[in-house]
Design an enzyme around this catalytic site. Structure first.
Site, PDB file in Angstrom:
ATOM      1  CG  ASN A  10      18.061  15.374 -38.426  1.00  0.00           C
ATOM      2  OD1 ASN A  10      18.924  14.796 -37.765  1.00  0.00           O
ATOM      3  ND2 ASN A  10      18.085  15.409 -39.748  1.00  0.00           N
ATOM      4  CD1 TRP A  11      18.918  18.310 -32.261  1.00  0.00           C
ATOM      5  CD2 TRP A  11      20.443  17.789 -30.699  1.00  0.00           C
ATOM      6  NE1 TRP A  11      18.585  18.983 -31.101  1.00  0.00           N
ATOM      7  CE2 TRP A  11      19.502  18.678 -30.129  1.00  0.00           C
ATOM      8  CE3 TRP A  11      21.488  17.324 -29.898  1.00  0.00           C
ATOM      9  CZ2 TRP A  11      19.581  19.114 -28.801  1.00  0.00           C
ATOM     10  CZ3 TRP A  11      21.563  17.760 -28.571  1.00  0.00           C
ATOM     11  CH2 TRP A  11      20.623  18.644 -28.038  1.00  0.00           C
ATOM     12  CE  LYS A  12      20.065  18.146 -40.805  1.00  0.00           C
ATOM     13  NZ  LYS A  12      20.083  18.908 -42.021  1.00  0.00           N
ATOM     14  CG  HIS A  93      18.166  13.410 -43.648  1.00  0.00           C
ATOM     15  ND1 HIS A  93      19.072  14.134 -44.383  1.00  0.00           N
ATOM     16  CD2 HIS A  93      17.410  14.303 -42.982  1.00  0.00           C
ATOM     17  CE1 HIS A  93      18.860  15.431 -44.153  1.00  0.00           C
ATOM     18  NE2 HIS A  93      17.857  15.558 -43.301  1.00  0.00           N
ATOM     19  CD  GLU A  95      21.901  16.572 -44.115  1.00  0.00           C
ATOM     20  OE1 GLU A  95      22.063  16.032 -43.009  1.00  0.00           O
ATOM     21  OE2 GLU A  95      21.451  17.736 -44.245  1.00  0.00           O
ATOM     22  CD  GLU A 164      13.851  16.745 -43.996  1.00  0.00           C
ATOM     23  OE1 GLU A 164      13.764  17.495 -43.024  1.00  0.00           O
ATOM     24  OE2 GLU A 164      14.835  16.026 -44.206  1.00  0.00           O
ATOM     25  N   GLY A 170      18.740  23.540 -44.725  1.00  0.00           N
ATOM     26  CA  GLY A 170      19.866  24.343 -44.236  1.00  0.00           C
ATOM     27  C   GLY A 170      20.178  25.558 -45.093  1.00  0.00           C
ATOM     28  CB  SER A 209      14.793  26.484 -44.243  1.00  0.00           C
ATOM     29  OG  SER A 209      16.069  26.245 -44.801  1.00  0.00           O
ATOM     30  N   GLY A 230      15.945  20.769 -38.511  1.00  0.00           N
ATOM     31  CA  GLY A 230      17.372  20.560 -38.321  1.00  0.00           C
ATOM     32  C   GLY A 230      17.983  21.646 -37.455  1.00  0.00           C
ATOM     33  N   GLY A 231      18.580  22.640 -38.096  1.00  0.00           N
ATOM     34  CA  GLY A 231      19.324  23.694 -37.398  1.00  0.00           C
ATOM     35  C   GLY A 231      18.573  24.325 -36.233  1.00  0.00           C
TER      36      GLY A 231
HETATM   37  P1  PGA Z   1      17.121  22.301 -41.585  1.00  0.00           P
HETATM   38  O1  PGA Z   1      17.274  20.702 -41.751  1.00  0.00           O
HETATM   39  O2  PGA Z   1      15.910  22.529 -40.690  1.00  0.00           O
HETATM   40  O3  PGA Z   1      18.395  22.733 -40.938  1.00  0.00           O
HETATM   41  O4  PGA Z   1      16.907  22.861 -42.950  1.00  0.00           O
HETATM   42  C1  PGA Z   1      16.150  19.857 -41.877  1.00  0.00           C
HETATM   43  C2  PGA Z   1      16.579  18.439 -42.050  1.00  0.00           C
HETATM   44  O5  PGA Z   1      17.569  18.183 -42.755  1.00  0.00           O
HETATM   45  O6  PGA Z   1      15.941  17.512 -41.498  1.00  0.00           O
END
Ligand code: PGA
Length: 250
Positions: A10-12, A93, A95, A164, A170, A209, A230-231
């Site tokens: 997930n590149w956000k 998600h 966010e 999640e 993150g 994470s 994500g990251g």
């Molecule tokens: P993260 O993000 O791996 O950076 O914790 C995961 C996500 O929000 O899908």
């Protein structure tokens, strides 16, 4: 029988033209691991270029509108995502649930619209730190899932769930293996209750994470059928060891 693992990035809100080199590197190296499904969910504006750069590799969106078209400024429909070359999308998600105030019923409508259109869906659920500390995480997530799941599973496209925990996204913090196992088992039970036998085939990803150093342990937990990353999905050198860990987990 274990389900084939799915590792989705997930590149956000990260990624411009120059980053297509990472998409190519990830797609090329992922071909070494046919026992794992690998996908990258990139910003909407990058989907078409990414899909053209890596034919046959799964490129996805990060959100979708529940309507097919109409007066929805700034939004993107499932049909548009497919037309741009996406084969999947994330919905719900945390966010977006938080910043865009998306409700369970909106997430449900988005998932339904995408699946109906033939777009695979990764539907996210997860609890806040407050809820985890209050000891009601399982109940909260099961309720959130129940209210967010589409009524019927479809034959046209695949639904996957991503658990999640918000406090793990993150932050570098992750739940214990026992906590992940307990939550995934509860999600599996809910899927089977809702969808019967088809619920046993819905992949349940863990997200929050995930990185090379913890992927092996996470993939060894029962009912963890992959990861939403994500990251650590932004660079091939960070993401590919996670794909490799999924391949080795069988
Ligand atoms: P993260 O993000 O791996 O950076 O914790 C995961 C996500 O929000 O899908």
């Amino acid at each position: 029988m274990a389900l084939k693992k799915l590792v989705a990035g997930n590149w956000k809100m990260h990624g411009v033209s120059v980053d297509l080199a990472e998409v190519r590197a990830i797609a090329d190296a992922s071909r070494q691991y046919p026992q794992v499904d690998v996908a990258l969910c990139v910003p909407a504006i990058l989907i078409e270029r990414a899909a053209r750069a890596v034919p046959g590799f799964a490129i996805g969106g990060q959100d979708v509108h529940s309507a097919d078209k109409g007066a929805h400024t700034g939004c993107v429909s499932a049909h548009m995502l497919l037309d741009a070359g996406a084969v999947l999308t994330i919905v719900g998600h945390s966010e977006r649930r938080d910043a865009q105030r998306e409700s369970d019923s909106q997430v449900q409508a988005k998932a339904h619209a995408a699946l109906e259109c033939g777009l695979n869906v990764i539907l996210c659920v997860g609890e806040s730190l407050e809820v985890r500390e209050a000891g009601t995480a399982v109940q909260t997530v099961v309720e959130q899932l129940d209210a967010s799941l589409p009524h019927e599973p479809t034959e046209e496209a695949e639904l996957a769930i991503a658990y999640e925990p918000i406090w793990a996204i993150g932050t570098g913090k992750i739940p214990t293996a026992a906590e992940i196992g307990e939550m995934h088992a509860a999600i599996r039970a809910q899927l089977e209750q809702r969808y019967g036998e088809m619920g046993s085939g819905v992949r349940i990803l863990y997200g929050g994470s995930v990185k090379a150093s913890n992927a092996k342990e996470i993939f060894s937990i029962a009912d963890v059928d992959g990861a939403l990353v994500g990251g650590a999905s932004l660079k091939a050198e960070d993401f590919l060891p996670i794909v490799e860990a999924a391949a080795n987990a069988g």
